[in-house]
Design a protein around this motif. Structure first.
Motif: not given
Ligand code: NAD
Length: 360
Positions: A320, A323-324, A326, A343-344, A347, A351
């Motif tokens: 969790e 996301g915040p 990025i 952003a991708e 991420r 990850e």
């Protein structure tokens, strides 16, 4: 070899003394630098060591501040500044790793006092004009020539007690400085030269230092690599990797060197395809990567072989959190970064780091 393109490289005045036993020369070095009233800065864990090293300075020692803490909280910086004013210090002698050097830098930033730094980890801060201060969960960093130490002492004998975990992650923190020096905004052929040799020394030295902590050759190689890494970072600056680690450290209070260790392979896996051919070749060669093996995979394998962490989930990050983070990371990435992540991309990197995915 390709001819260099346009570059803009500054070299600053710093006396660097390296070698076994060099920390026994602090009085001579302080006198040569013109110090008259020295305040010694260290952390609680380094108090005994700093006491031994400062003893020969005799009356040159005007005061002590032995409460250095990680991330240089502003209240610690304020108290360190008050201690320096209180004892009328004209120089600061810092003995310790990046947290201690950072505390000495806070004093320099406030009062303009010059620093003599004895480095006891591989963080490399002693070679840079970069300072950092933390207020609550917010870490602020900046660059100022006034905080860059004027005298730096590297004594491999002081590092034999560095635990294996700190040895491995601190060396990988240094490796990150070197790797990003190939493409960070201030990169130059000279920064790349420092970085390349720094990587070679770290890759050869860190496994020795972890396997044989009491033997000096591995310690000396790693410390030399750390010095070159700091020097490369000082001139090249930071890029995607350092920005990600900075945001992670501030937002989630993750440990500094461990975070660098985990994130570096993922960032290299992302950035490497966009690097110029020569930078890629030199980076891989310095890392000792096998034929065709990507740099990120070589760093991942090195971290694994040193018993260092490879997953942010092991350092306390959860899915969790991705996301915040990025947006704040994208805000900090330099425009010149070789492969703008979007952003991708961020991420994917986060990850991969969260899970400890092998970049291979
Ligand atoms: P650190 O200074 O907190 O030291 C890590 C641990 O090792 C501490 O517990 C310390 O007491 C112990 N230690 C240090 N030297 C030892 C020795 N010789 N033997 C046994 N134990 C020893 O951690 P660090 O990784 O050196 O530094 C991290 C900090 O430095 C972070 O705050 C980071 O932001 C900063 N940093 C700044 C720059 C810069 O250019 N400004 C560069 C790198 C790191």
């Amino acid at each position: 070899m390709n001819p260099p393109g346009y570059f803009d490289h500054s070299t600053r005045a710093v006396r660097v003394v390296f070698g076994n036993g060099s920390s026994g020369r602090l009085r001579e070095l302080a006198e040569a630098a013109g110090a008259r009233r020295v305040m010694v800065v260290c952390g609680p864990a380094e108090r005994d060591l700093a006491g031994r090293l400062a003893e020969p300075l005799g009356p040159l020692v005007a005061g002590w501040f032995s409460e250095a803490r990680p991330h240089v909280p502003v209240d610690v910086a304020r108290r360190a500044g008050e201690a320096a004013l209180g004892c009328g210090a004209d120089w600061v002698l810092s003995v310790g790793g990046g947290s201690t050097t950072g505390t000495a830098k806070a004093v320099a930033l406030e009062l303009g006092l010059p620093i003599m730094a004895v480095a006891t980890t591989y963080a490399g801060s002693e070679m840079t004009p970069v300072w950092g201060l933390t207020e609550g969960a917010r870490k602020t960093t900046g660059r100022s020539a006034v905080v860059a130490p004027r005298v730096v002492v590297y004594d491999p004998e002081l590092t034999v007690g560095l635990p294996a975990g700190v040895t491995a992650t601190s060396a990988l923190n240094a490796l990150a400085h070197c790797a990003e020096a190939f493409y960070a905004p201030g990169t130059s052929p000279i920064a790349a030269l420092l970085a390349e040799e720094g990587i070679r020394a770290l890759v050869a030295g860190a496994p020795e230092a972890v396997a044989h902590p009491d033997e000096l050759p591995g310690r000396a190689l790693t410390l030399y690599g750390a010095h070159l890494a700091g020097a490369a970072f000082a001139t090249a600056g930071s890029d995607l990797h350092h920005k990600i680690c900075h945001v992670l450290g501030g937002a989630l209070d993750l440990p500094h060197a461990e975070t660098h260790t985990v994130v570096l392979p993922q960032v290299l896996a992302f950035v490497e395809p966009a690097l110029p051919e020569e930078a890629r070749r030199r980076l891989r060669k310095a890392l000792g990567a096998q034929d065709g093996e990507p740099a990120g995979a070589a760093v991942f394998d090195l971290a694994t072989s040193l018993g260092a962490p490879t997953a942010l989930s092991d350092l306390g990050m959860s899915p969790e959190d991705v996301g915040p983070l990025i947006g704040p990371i994208l805000e900090q990435v330099p425009d010149s970064t070789p492969r703008p992540p979007g952003a991708e991309g961020v991420r994917t990197i986060l990850e991969g780091a969260l899970e400890g995915r092998s970049p291979r």
